[in-house]
Design an enzyme around this catalytic site. Structure first.
Site, PDB file in Angstrom:
ATOM      1  N   CYS A  55      17.812 -33.235 -12.941  1.00 16.33           N
ATOM      2  CA  CYS A  55      17.233 -34.305 -13.755  1.00 16.33           C
ATOM      3  C   CYS A  55      15.737 -34.162 -13.999  1.00 16.33           C
ATOM      4  CB  CYS A  55      17.526 -35.663 -13.115  1.00 16.33           C
ATOM      5  SG  CYS A  55      16.675 -35.959 -11.547  1.00 16.33           S
ATOM      6  N   CYS A  80      19.346 -34.910  -2.847  1.00 14.84           N
ATOM      7  CA  CYS A  80      18.981 -36.202  -3.420  1.00 14.84           C
ATOM      8  C   CYS A  80      19.973 -37.293  -3.024  1.00 14.84           C
ATOM      9  CB  CYS A  80      18.912 -36.087  -4.946  1.00 14.84           C
ATOM     10  SG  CYS A  80      18.585 -37.653  -5.801  1.00 14.84           S
ATOM     11  N   SER A 101      21.826 -45.044 -14.438  1.00 17.08           N
ATOM     12  CA  SER A 101      20.835 -44.150 -15.033  1.00 17.08           C
ATOM     13  C   SER A 101      20.696 -44.355 -16.530  1.00 17.08           C
ATOM     14  CB  SER A 101      21.232 -42.690 -14.768  1.00 17.08           C
ATOM     15  OG  SER A 101      22.464 -42.397 -15.415  1.00 17.08           O
ATOM     16  N   GLY A 102      21.713 -44.980 -17.127  1.00 14.98           N
ATOM     17  CA  GLY A 102      21.742 -45.126 -18.579  1.00 14.98           C
ATOM     18  C   GLY A 102      22.795 -44.263 -19.227  1.00 14.98           C
ATOM     19  N   GLY A 103      23.425 -43.394 -18.441  1.00 13.18           N
ATOM     20  CA  GLY A 103      24.456 -42.516 -18.970  1.00 13.18           C
ATOM     21  C   GLY A 103      25.837 -43.145 -18.954  1.00 13.18           C
ATOM     22  N   ALA A 124      24.179 -47.824  -8.792  1.00 15.05           N
ATOM     23  CA  ALA A 124      23.099 -46.977  -9.297  1.00 15.05           C
ATOM     24  C   ALA A 124      23.361 -46.677 -10.765  1.00 15.05           C
ATOM     25  CB  ALA A 124      23.034 -45.682  -8.494  1.00 15.05           C
ATOM     26  N   SER A 165      27.518 -43.713 -15.158  1.00 13.58           N
ATOM     27  CA  SER A 165      27.004 -44.816 -14.341  1.00 13.58           C
ATOM     28  C   SER A 165      27.280 -46.169 -14.996  1.00 13.58           C
ATOM     29  CB  SER A 165      25.500 -44.645 -14.078  1.00 13.58           C
ATOM     30  OG  SER A 165      24.736 -44.793 -15.248  1.00 13.58           O
TER      31      SER A 165
END
Length: 365
Positions: free
Chosen positions: A203, A106, A18-20, A16, A23
């Site tokens: 988020c 989540c 997220s762009g951070g 997974a 991750s």
């Protein structure tokens, strides 16, 4: 992640992203492990919110990075699912006077639920790696969830509602790292995250302003937010008027808008009478709490006499006794010393002294 070797077929590992920072490093580490085990590694980005110009740019940058890493990049459009399974329940909980924890819900419903299912259907992935700071270990009774090595960043609390069958499929490559190591590990690999800033606490709530978010959501979806009502002291004295119970959480001190001779804290939200109960610091501690929707990860007969109970994320777990009522399906937690007010809707997680999660549930009282 060496436990993947216990499975016969080399199924793909989904990660997974997220762009951070977290991750992205999880992706790099999972890819390195996959190469060693001759498995495919696939990056899966969950699109949870309607796309914006910024989010589309980040997706394009993630796709570019994945191409350089020779990793397939997938985008799962889960906007509707995320709204129905996370945002809508979050709003409903506030309307019912509770303080929900959407991140804890989540993880089992979306990340180790819908997102992993998407990866399974698309590429046959059996595992999902995430950037959480937590650990899993394999025992003779099945998977066990443990705290991450970094005590300041440990996220096992948010993962405590994962079921056994989800823990079997969960990989946490950052579990043995400290957050401070992440930038250097990325730099060694020549990787720059598309979203270098730290992610916000929830988020889908801009600037962590949940009141503004609830107002916008109510307007958009034609929901009626409860209006003003009376504020009472703990002794029953009428003190003033509140602006809507959804604006307050138990233990809150600031922003009450009430002048008094001593600091006041929110002690209770009475939804039936639309009343806010406040009082001084002496009333802000409880001897225990009850949790429902209980997730048992270690059978109660194996729990130690004294456990460590955590009822908020940024809280040190405190010594307590715990008992699971099978008939009522409730987790009863009794603190050895009175603790700050547990907020209904938040998660109560219990640990042993090795950092293993024993059980967790949603606080009801």
């Amino acid at each position: 992640m060496s436990r993947l070797r216990r499975y016969g077929r080399p199924s793909p590992i989904a990660v997974a992203v997220s762009g951070g920072q977290d991750s992205l490093l999880a992706l790099a580490l999972a890819r390195e492990q996959a190469v060693q085990e001759k498995r495919e590694c696939v990056a899966v980005h969950g699109r949870f919110l309607p796309p914006t110009g910024v989010s589309i740019e980040r997706e394009e940058e993630m796709a570019r990075i994945c191409k350089e890493l020779k990793v397939q990049f997938l985008v799962a459009d889960l906007v509707d699912t995320f709204y129905k399974r996370v945002i809508q329940p979050f709003v409903n909980e506030y309307l019912n006077g509770r303080t929900p924890n959407p991140c804890a819900h989540c993880n089992p419903v979306i990340k180790l639920g819908a997102l992993l299912e998407y990866a399974r259907i698309e590429v046959g992935a059996d595992f999902l790696a995430t950037g959480h700071y937590a650990n899993t270990k394999w025992t003779k009774h099945g998977p066990a969830l443990y705290r991450g090595k970094d005590p300041a960043k440990d996220q096992s609390y948010f993962l405590s509602l994962l079921k056994w069958n989800q823990l079997e499929k969960a990989l946490f490559p950052l579990g043995e790292l400290h957050k401070s190591q992440v930038p250097d590990e990325l730099a060694k690999r020549g990787l720059t995250p598309p979203a270098p800033e730290e992610s916000q606490e929830i988020c889908f709530i801009p600037d962590d302003d949940y009141c503004a978010f609830l107002e916008r959501t109510a307007l958009k979806h034609h929901l009626e937010l409860p209006g003003p009502g009376p504020v009472f002291l703990a002794d029953g004295s009428l003190l003033g008027k509140h602006q809507g119970l959804w604006r307050y959480t138990l233990g809150q001190r600031r922003g009450l808008g009430i002048a008094h001779s001593e600091p006041l804290y929110v002690l209770e939200k009475d939804v039936e009478t639309n009343a806010l109960i406040v009082g001084s610091a002496q009333y802000t501690h409880r001897k225990g709490c009850t949790a429902r929707q209980v997730n048992i990860l270690v059978q109660p007969k194996h729990w130690p006499e004294t456990v460590l109970a955590q009822t908020r994320y940024r809280q040190k777990a405190k010594p307590a006794t715990a008992e699971y009522d099978r008939k009522r399906k409730e987790l009863q937690i009794s603190f050895l010393e009175p603790q700050g007010l547990p907020a209904p809707g938040q998660v109560a997680a219990i640990y042993d002294d090795t950092g293993r999660v024993l059980a967790a549930g949603v606080i009801s009282a």
